[in-house]
Scaffold this motif. Structure first.
Motif, PDB file in Angstrom:
ATOM      1  N   UNK A 119       8.116   4.143 -29.864  1.00 21.66           N
ATOM      2  CA  UNK A 119       7.019   3.710 -29.131  1.00 21.66           C
ATOM      3  C   UNK A 119       7.265   2.978 -27.928  1.00 21.66           C
ATOM      4  N   UNK A 120       8.566   2.810 -27.552  1.00 26.92           N
ATOM      5  CA  UNK A 120       9.021   2.276 -26.049  1.00 26.92           C
ATOM      6  C   UNK A 120       9.272   3.483 -25.146  1.00 26.92           C
ATOM      7  N   UNK A 121       8.885   4.545 -25.505  1.00 27.64           N
ATOM      8  CA  UNK A 121       9.228   5.730 -24.555  1.00 27.64           C
ATOM      9  C   UNK A 121       8.319   5.675 -23.445  1.00 27.64           C
ATOM     10  N   UNK A 122       8.562   6.325 -22.312  1.00 22.96           N
ATOM     11  CA  UNK A 122       7.856   6.512 -21.125  1.00 22.96           C
ATOM     12  C   UNK A 122       6.787   7.158 -21.417  1.00 22.96           C
ATOM     13  N   UNK A 156       4.055   5.961 -23.425  1.00 19.30           N
ATOM     14  CA  UNK A 156       3.348   5.153 -24.264  1.00 19.30           C
ATOM     15  C   UNK A 156       2.725   3.684 -23.821  1.00 19.30           C
ATOM     16  N   UNK A 157       1.821   3.552 -23.977  1.00 26.89           N
ATOM     17  CA  UNK A 157       0.937   2.477 -23.319  1.00 26.89           C
ATOM     18  C   UNK A 157       0.318   1.709 -24.367  1.00 26.89           C
ATOM     19  N   UNK A 209       0.757   6.934 -14.735  1.00 27.88           N
ATOM     20  CA  UNK A 209       1.277   8.312 -14.422  1.00 27.88           C
ATOM     21  C   UNK A 209       0.255   9.456 -15.072  1.00 27.88           C
ATOM     22  N   UNK A 210       0.044  10.443 -14.114  1.00 22.30           N
ATOM     23  CA  UNK A 210      -0.823  11.575 -14.584  1.00 22.30           C
ATOM     24  C   UNK A 210      -0.204  12.186 -15.939  1.00 22.30           C
ATOM     25  N   UNK A 245      15.090  14.108 -23.067  1.00 20.18           N
ATOM     26  CA  UNK A 245      16.334  13.418 -22.504  1.00 20.18           C
ATOM     27  C   UNK A 245      15.943  12.214 -21.650  1.00 20.18           C
ATOM     28  N   UNK A 246      14.752  12.385 -20.812  1.00 24.05           N
ATOM     29  CA  UNK A 246      14.605  11.278 -19.823  1.00 24.05           C
ATOM     30  C   UNK A 246      13.721  10.117 -20.386  1.00 24.05           C
ATOM     31  N   UNK A 247      13.645  10.100 -21.761  1.00 27.35           N
ATOM     32  CA  UNK A 247      12.694   9.345 -22.444  1.00 27.35           C
ATOM     33  C   UNK A 247      11.352   9.154 -22.277  1.00 27.35           C
ATOM     34  N   UNK A 248      10.739  10.471 -22.052  1.00 31.09           N
ATOM     35  CA  UNK A 248       9.214  10.683 -21.782  1.00 31.09           C
ATOM     36  C   UNK A 248       8.807  11.360 -22.859  1.00 31.09           C
TER      37      UNK A 248
END
Lengths: 276, 496
Positions: B282-285, B287-288, B313-314, B383-386
């Motif tokens: 839930x702390x991935x890029x 997730x809001x 971010x789009x 791998x970029x945390x997205x």
């Protein structure tokens, strides 16, 4: 470095706290900046920042007497300051600014304070005199060896941990990668290590949760639970990825801001007014 | 269902109205119940899903009068019982039927200060419209008299047609009251206390006042100019407004009394601490919290791409977790920010959804997909945390839980994946910790909500509280009701 008139913040702020500022009410972004120093008598605070994006760039262009549209603070939990014995304060780059009031507080509480300042090169070493005035021992390192030792801050930090007695506490503030490696350096020695995180924020009061970090497997909010956390528990890799989340947009905005500023200067030269 | 334009709806209403108006007072209940419930004119779904203008356009005068004629003027007025602030509903509806809109809005304002807001955001179908005799007789709560839409009609009528009088303020008493936060509860307290002649200062943490009505509820559901007008009215009454001021940090709560000379304080700081699910990823890029998403969009104006410095971010495909109004708002904002697909994942069924029926309907019309009896298990990333997707579980409804709603029970082994690049968590808020962190003498319950008595009094003499910081996440009207109560108690306290 910038001194801002903010009497209430100057009166209330404690080491470890930060402010959020915004340059334009309608479309500006809100950015957190740490408070480097404060003068409650004069009613002012000192902010130190590096121009990395559009807002900091615009901020750097302000002149004496200009107004910052919105400034709110002090935010975050203050540093827990008590007498523990020997405290090593490690500041990397701009991180020396928020470290200053903490080092000051640690000294006043009766600790022996060793300060390590790290910078890429000599010109980027900041607050050296103020830090020297506090430190029982001051170590300066530069990446290129242009000043002090040619080393990363982790080298002297490791040596200090190997001393007998070892330090009782380490406070490390700087780029996340530096804080990560400081924490890794002290971990085998079991020296408690506090780090101060500067994550992406909007409100700074717990409302948005954009600043969340993983600490010891749990989700924490930098603005209300931090900004300081146990460095041995912080998931720095996640923090660094989250900090880079809007890199593309930030770079684009910054570039656009450069273009706009060039245009403004060009217009000024030609004595024209920019219609906005 | 095909979309009817405002003109069509108005023409249909006019036809009925022409026939009924001459004998409006002689209509029999049966005739009144035969009048079709007036549909809310709305922007065409295909257009509105890409703009931020208000979706519900409001009744025409003909629709409003016709809808008002549906009211049976019940002697026992069950609708009043259903209203948290007990507005005299039959009376204000009758005034609309009579064409006396000023009288109508004046009746509402005896009990509610923000009719233009409440007419838009109140969950009427579980409040005043739930016990409506017409709805009961027609065995469909959707066919109850549309009290909320009528409330909105007269409030908008007043704003658009009347020169606005600033409410009268009694002579200065020399007493000072601090109001913390500027959401619905606080605005009511500020108005009611100021009217008695006390000096009032509102302290707001953000750079703009209005609280959840500004940062949370989107423009397409509650135009900001309506909120701004309420703030302007307070300013005209002499209420001082201090933005960028975080009580609990910039100043401690009790320092406002001991150092700054305030005689009483109202705490209306809201439920601002978003809940997360404590699941993997839930702390991935991408997730809001819904708060972050909505704040970026509304307050920071992310929808003005190119102008606003605070982007979102789009996203191509967005998953929203939750079934309340905030979840609907977030889903519909995502659509307006350009998402190709938006999916709402909710662990119970539509019946249990806390969102207003109209919002759910609007969301569906706009093409948002609903996944009921499902819930997130973990969020996956690259791998970029997205974010790359979300793993969900299917549920079924079991026995009723403490809230009386049937508890969702997970079906073992029912995991499946939804591919997505953004996840918005809209499962509610905990209480904001700032004031309690720095005010140990303020009593709070185990959820961190401030404990008050029936008059809004806290454990500190002179300090009152109301709204979501007391109730947990609730509604604008309940917050307002608590504000009213606390304001009355503050006025009595200062007079004594």
């Amino acid at each position: 470095m910038m001194t801002v008139r903010a009497p209430l913040i100057a009166e209330e702020r404690k080491p470890g706290q930060f402010v959020i500022l915004q340059l334009d009410d309608n479309f500006g972004e809100r950015i957190p900046l740490t408070i480097a120093d404060a003068d409650p008598v004069e009613g002012s605070i000192t902010l130190v920042f590096q121009t990395v994006g559009k807002t900091t760039h615009r901020l750097a262009l302000l002149s004496e007497g200009d107004k910052i549209e919105n400034l709110v603070g002090p935010l975050g939990q203050p540093t827990h300051i008590e007498k523990v014995g020997t405290v090593v304060c490690v500041g990397g780059g701009i991180g020396v600014a928020p470290l200053h009031p903490i080092a000051q507080g640690m000294k006043r509480a009766g600790n022996r304070v060793v300060i390590i300042i790290g910078a890429r090169t000599k010109d980027l070493v900041i607050l050296e005199d103020r830090m020297r005035a506090i430190a029982d021992e001051l170590i300066i390192c530069t990446d290129d060896g242009s000043y002090g030792r040619k080393a990363l801050v982790t080298a002297p930090l490791k040596e200090l941990c190997e001393r007998d007695p070892k330090p009782d506490m380490v406070v490390a503030i700087g780029p996340p990668i530096m804080m990560k490696f400081c924490a890794e350096t002290t971990r085998p020695f079991g020296v408690p290590t506090v780090v101060s995180l500067n994550s992406i924020m909007i409100d700074g009061t717990g409302m948005c949760g954009g600043c969340r970090v993983t600490v010891g497997g749990q989700t924490k909010f930098t603005c209300v639970d931090g900004p300081e956390f146990d460095g041995h528990l912080v998931d720095f890799d996640n923090l660094m990825k989250r900090l880079g989340a809007y890199k593309k947009q930030e770079d684009m905005a910054h570039e656009k801001c450069h273009l706009e500023m060039e245009m403004e200067m060009e217009m000024e030269k030609r004595n024209l007014k920019l219609e906005t | 269902m095909s979309h009817k334009s405002a003109e069509q709806l108005n023409a249909e209403a006019r036809k009925h109205l022409d026939a009924l108006l001459p004998r409006k007072d002689a209509l029999k209940p049966k005739e009144r119940m035969a009048i079709p419930a007036q549909e809310m004119p709305a922007q065409d779904p295909a257009e509105r899903r890409r703009n931020v203008s208000e979706v519900a356009l409001g009744y025409s005068q003909e629709q409003a009068r016709l809808e008002a004629l549906r009211c049976l003027q019940c002697k026992n007025a069950p609708c009043i019982e259903g209203c948290p602030v007990r507005i005299d509903i039959p009376a204000f509806v009758k005034a609309i039927a009579d064409g006396d809109y000023q009288k109508s809005v004046d009746i509402i304002k005896r009990n509610s200060l923000l009719p233009a807001v409440c007419g838009r955001v109140c969950p009427q179908e579980v409040q005043c419209q739930a016990p409506c005799t017409v709805g009961k007789a027609l065995k469909d709560v959707d066919k109850a008299v549309n009290i909320g839409r009528l409330e909105r009609y007269v409030a908008d009528w007043e704003r658009e047609n009347q020169s606005f009088d600033v409410p009268a303020v009694k002579p200065e008493t020399g007493k000072k009251v601090a109001v913390i936060g500027s959401g619905p509860a606080s605005l009511v307290v500020a108005a009611d206390v100021r009217r008695e002649g006390h000096a009032v200062t509102i302290f707001e943490a953000f750079h703009k006042p209005g609280g959840v009505m500004i940062y949370g509820i989107p423009e397409f559901r509650l135009p900001k100019k309506i909120v701004q007008m309420e703030i302007d009215t307070l300013a005209a009454m002499g209420v001082e407004l201090r933005t960028n001021y975080v009580v609990g940090r910039t100043r401690k709560l009790t320092d406002l009394m001991t150092k700054d000379g305030y005689h009483a304080i109202f705490v209306g700081t809201g439920a601002g601490l978003p809940k997360f699910m404590n699941i993997e990823g839930e702390n991935l890029i991408g997730v809001f919290s819904a708060n972050e998403y909505l704040t970026r969009a509304n307050l920071m104006k992310a929808y003005e791409v190119g102008k606003a410095d605070t982007p979102i971010m789009p996203s191509r495909k967005v998953v929203v977790l939750g079934g309340g109004n905030v979840a609907m708002d977030a889903a519909r904002v995502a659509l307006r920010l350009g998402a190709g697909e938006v999916h709402v994942v909710y662990r119970r069924t539509e019946v249990e959804m806390p969102a207003r029926v109209e919002e759910v309907r609007h969301a569906k019309e706009e093409g948002i997909e609903f996944h009921l009896l499902q819930n997130a298990k973990r969020i996956l990333g690259d791998e970029y945390g997205r974010v790359t997707g979300i793993e969900c579980l299917r549920y079924e409804l079991g026995e009723p839980d403490a809230s009386g709603r049937r508890r969702p029970v997970e079906l073992k082994g029912s995991e499946f994946m939804i591919e997505c690049d953004a996840v918005i968590v809209a499962i509610g808020n905990d209480s904001n910790p700032l004031i309690k962190q720095t005010t140990p003498e303020l009593n709070v319950n185990k959820w961190g909500h401030i404990i008050v008595d029936e008059n809004g009094r806290t454990s500190i003499p002179g300090v009152y509280a109301g709204g979501d910081i007391v109730l947990g996440a609730a509604t604008v009207i309940l917050a307002m009701g608590q504000g009213r109560t606390a304001a009355k108690a503050i006025n009595e306290y200062l007079a004594g």
